[in-house]
Write an enzyme that holds these catalytic residues in place. Structure first.
Site, PDB file in Angstrom:
ATOM      1  N   LYS A 154       0.737  -1.199   0.057  1.00 36.99           N
ATOM      2  CA  LYS A 154      -0.285  -0.337  -0.050  1.00 36.99           C
ATOM      3  C   LYS A 154       0.293   1.029   0.102  1.00 36.99           C
ATOM      4  O   LYS A 154       1.676   1.061   0.671  1.00 36.99           O
ATOM      5  CB  LYS A 154      -0.913   0.115   0.663  1.00 36.99           C
ATOM      6  CG  LYS A 154      -1.982   0.820   1.596  1.00 36.99           C
ATOM      7  CD  LYS A 154      -2.786   0.602   2.794  1.00 36.99           C
ATOM      8  CE  LYS A 154      -3.611   1.517   2.928  1.00 36.99           C
ATOM      9  NZ  LYS A 154      -4.818   1.175   3.486  1.00 36.99           N
TER      10      LYS A 154
ATOM     11  N   SER B 293      -9.991   1.211   2.756  1.00 37.78           N
ATOM     12  CA  SER B 293      -9.116   2.014   2.300  1.00 37.78           C
ATOM     13  C   SER B 293      -8.106   1.319   1.497  1.00 37.78           C
ATOM     14  O   SER B 293      -7.174   1.687   0.154  1.00 37.78           O
ATOM     15  CB  SER B 293      -8.723   3.036   2.620  1.00 37.78           C
ATOM     16  OG  SER B 293      -7.416   2.759   3.472  1.00 37.78           O
TER      17      SER B 293
ATOM     18  N   SER C  10     -10.188  -0.831   6.773  1.00 38.10           N
ATOM     19  CA  SER C  10      -9.367  -0.748   5.457  1.00 38.10           C
ATOM     20  C   SER C  10      -9.180  -1.951   4.845  1.00 38.10           C
ATOM     21  O   SER C  10      -8.289  -1.558   3.427  1.00 38.10           O
ATOM     22  CB  SER C  10      -8.925   0.387   6.288  1.00 38.10           C
ATOM     23  OG  SER C  10      -9.379   1.826   5.831  1.00 38.10           O
TER      24      SER C  10
END
Lengths: 99, 479
Positions: free
Chosen positions: B70, B145, B169
């Site tokens: 990420k 996310s 997330s």
């Protein structure tokens, strides 16, 4: 709930400048979210201790031994402006905000 | 093996193939590098180039199986912008501890994945670099996310990925993309080098094709780190799960997070119910349990997380990194830089957090929310006196259409309804694929007490074998 004046006050605290349109939208959206959040006002929480952190660790310090850290040039490499080995910023006096 | 065959292997199987000498790490890296470079889902913000193919550490436990990371994990010399314009051009001088740890164990960096800006979002539509598309249906969101990490793993352009979970997330995008996502116990994985959103909640975890891969990756993520004062490591080792039974396991099903009246889609509830039946057939007992304060978790979360964010994001002021917008003086420069650099959701949360911490409102919001957090942790502690695990649907809905919820922040926040309570309590929770509803994946969430990762993984593995989820619908090659 949260009106335009409060939005402008909070934006100043947060160092954000909102357009007129954003102020109106922020007032509506934050009011809706706060309306949901305010349900926690109905709970009986007398005598309940606050949780700031779920981990029971305090004063976690590494041993006091000198170790290498970032070289100044490396630490400065991402800065928008540098001078004399430091971060260069505009003068705090120029265009001073009355706050 | 052809390049496509290689990318069909699970990460654990690929690592074994390398260790047996049946597959070269360089071949594996190039197959995934090509797949990531050809990605059409906007899942990647940066992909390693061919010259960056690393030397495989001989005998490394992770076998050179490359890792998608990420964007908000700092990676030395590689763009790390947390999906934000305000960190335009930022190339960190250091690497996040967990990324370094995994690279040393033989999982080199494949690419950086798209995400909601500063991990604030449940659809990946808050990325400054455009939304990620769901590989099951490109008109839909992948969740967020960690949407880029989830989409990349589901589509097969990454063997596994790192995400972060603050209120869901990792788990919610894993559910919406039909993969496995695990949020570990708070403090087991170092947060050093993770661009912070809400420091008392943020935790890194694996997004993987199956439970075994999640266990294998997690085994090399956990550990105390003297550079993170909240890190405590994991007592013992994370083991690879093998159980095919749930004999004697007691599952608690909280009415508050799975009842008919709490806004969960009927198709999601049906899939959840079917898995509960499977659990019983594997020997588990399934009973209703109570988490009386869980309905208030979302409210507490949307006070606490924005409050921490408003403080953490004060550092983006145009001085040390990222973009700068000049405006004569210093305060004007701060203000213009922040106003131009942050997207609408980040501004909204900074405003919300600043408001709830401001004079006159602190006790009513922040103080109360911290007390609700205590009650939620107590609810779980009581539940775990009677039950081994608490189980819920992961997300109230399947993947929704792009744009469906962007106009109404509150409806977007409700995506986190079932995942936020575990975050506030700091306990481990996993989402596993739970079958389809209307052709789209649903997730089954299972959580246990702090540091129960091994038991959580065992139970999830047994359920995974029984569910027999077919993930081929996410792969453009038909898998």
């Amino acid at each position: 709930m949260i009106d335009r004046e409060q939005v402008l006050h909070v934006a100043r605290l947060a160092r954000l400048e909102l357009t007129d349109d954003e102020v109106g939208r922020m007032s509506e959206e934050l009011s809706a979210v706060l309306g949901h959040i305010e349900k926690i006002g109905e709970l009986d929480l007398d005598g309940v201790l606050p949780t700031t952190h779920v981990v029971e660790v305090s004063n976690a310090l590494r041993s006091d031994v000198v170790e290498p850290s970032l070289a100044p040039a490396v630490a400065l490499a991402n800065a928008p402006a540098v001078a004399d080995g430091g971060f260069l910023v505009p003068s705090p006096q120029a265009g001073a905000d009355p706050s | 093996m052809s390049a496509t065959d290689v990318t069909l292997l699970s990460a654990a199987a690929a690592a074994r193939a390398v260790q047996r000498g049946e597959l070269s790490p360089a071949e594996l890296f190039q197959a995934y590098r090509a797949a990531a470079a050809a990605d059409e889902l906007n899942a990647y913000l940066w992909v390693a180039d061919e010259a960056q193919a690393p030397e495989a550490p001989a005998g490394a436990p992770l076998g050179g199986v490359p890792l998608a990371v990420k964007d908000l994990f700092c990676t030395a010399g590689v763009p790390s912008q947390a999906g934000s314009r305000i960190l335009e051009g930022y190339r960190p001088p250091y690497t996040a501890s967990v990324v370094a740890r995994l690279a040393a164990a033989g999982a080199p960096l494949l690419g950086k994945t798209n995400q909601d800006e500063f991990a604030m979002g449940s659809s990946n539509e808050n990325s400054a670099f455009g939304p990620v598309l769901n590989p099951w249906d490109r008109t839909r969101v992948p969740g967020g996310s960690s949407g880029g990490s989830a989409a990349a793993v589901a589509a097969g352009s990454a063997p596994w990925a790192l995400g972060t979970d603050t209120g869901g997330s990792i788990r919610q995008p894993a559910a919406l993309c039909g993969i496995v996502g695990l949020k570990p116990t708070y403090g087991t994985v170092s947060r050093y080098g993770m661009i912070a959103f809400a420091s008392s909640l943020d935790q890194a975890g694996p997004l993987t094709r199956d439970v075994t891969d999640a266990a294998l990756l997690l085994a090399h993520m956990v550990g105390q780190d003297e550079r993170d004062s909240t890190s405590i490591g994991f007592p013992g080792e994370i083991a690879l799960p093998r159980s095919d039974s749930l004999a004697g396991i007691r599952l608690g099903v909280p009415e508050e997070l799975s009842g008919a009246g709490v806004g969960i889609e009927p198709g999601v509830l049906d899939a959840f119910g079917a898995t509960l039946k499977l659990a019983e057939s594997l020997g588990a007992t399934v009973e209703t349990c109570r988490l009386p304060h869980a309905p208030h978790a979302l409210s507490a979360y949307y006070v606490l997380a924005p409050a921490e964010a408003s403080s953490n994001l004060a550092r983006y002021d145009g001085v040390r990194y990222g973009a700068r917008v000049e405006d004569g003086g210093l305060v004007g420069m701060y203000t213009q830089t922040r106003s131009a650099g942050f997207g609408p959701e980040v501004k909204r949360r900074i405003m919300l957090g600043t408001y709830s911490l401001s004079s006159g409102y602190y006790d009513a919001y922040y103080g109360r929310a911290q007390r609700v957090r205590t009650k939620i942790a107590e609810d779980f502690a009581s539940a775990f006196e009677r039950f081994d695990f608490v189980v819920t649907p992961t997300s109230p809905s399947v993947a929704f259409e792009l744009g469906a919820k962007t106009a109404d922040p509150l409806s977007m926040y409700l995506n986190d309804y079932c995942t936020v309570p575990m975050s506030l309590a700091g306990i481990p929770a996993i989402s596993i694929p739970n079958g389809l509803s209307a052709g789209l994946p649903t997730g089954f969430q299972l959580c246990g007490p702090a540091f129960s990762e091994n038991r959580v993984l065992e139970a999830a593995f047994a359920l995974e074998q029984a569910i027999g989820f077919d993930a081929a619908g996410a792969r453009s090659d038909g898998g």
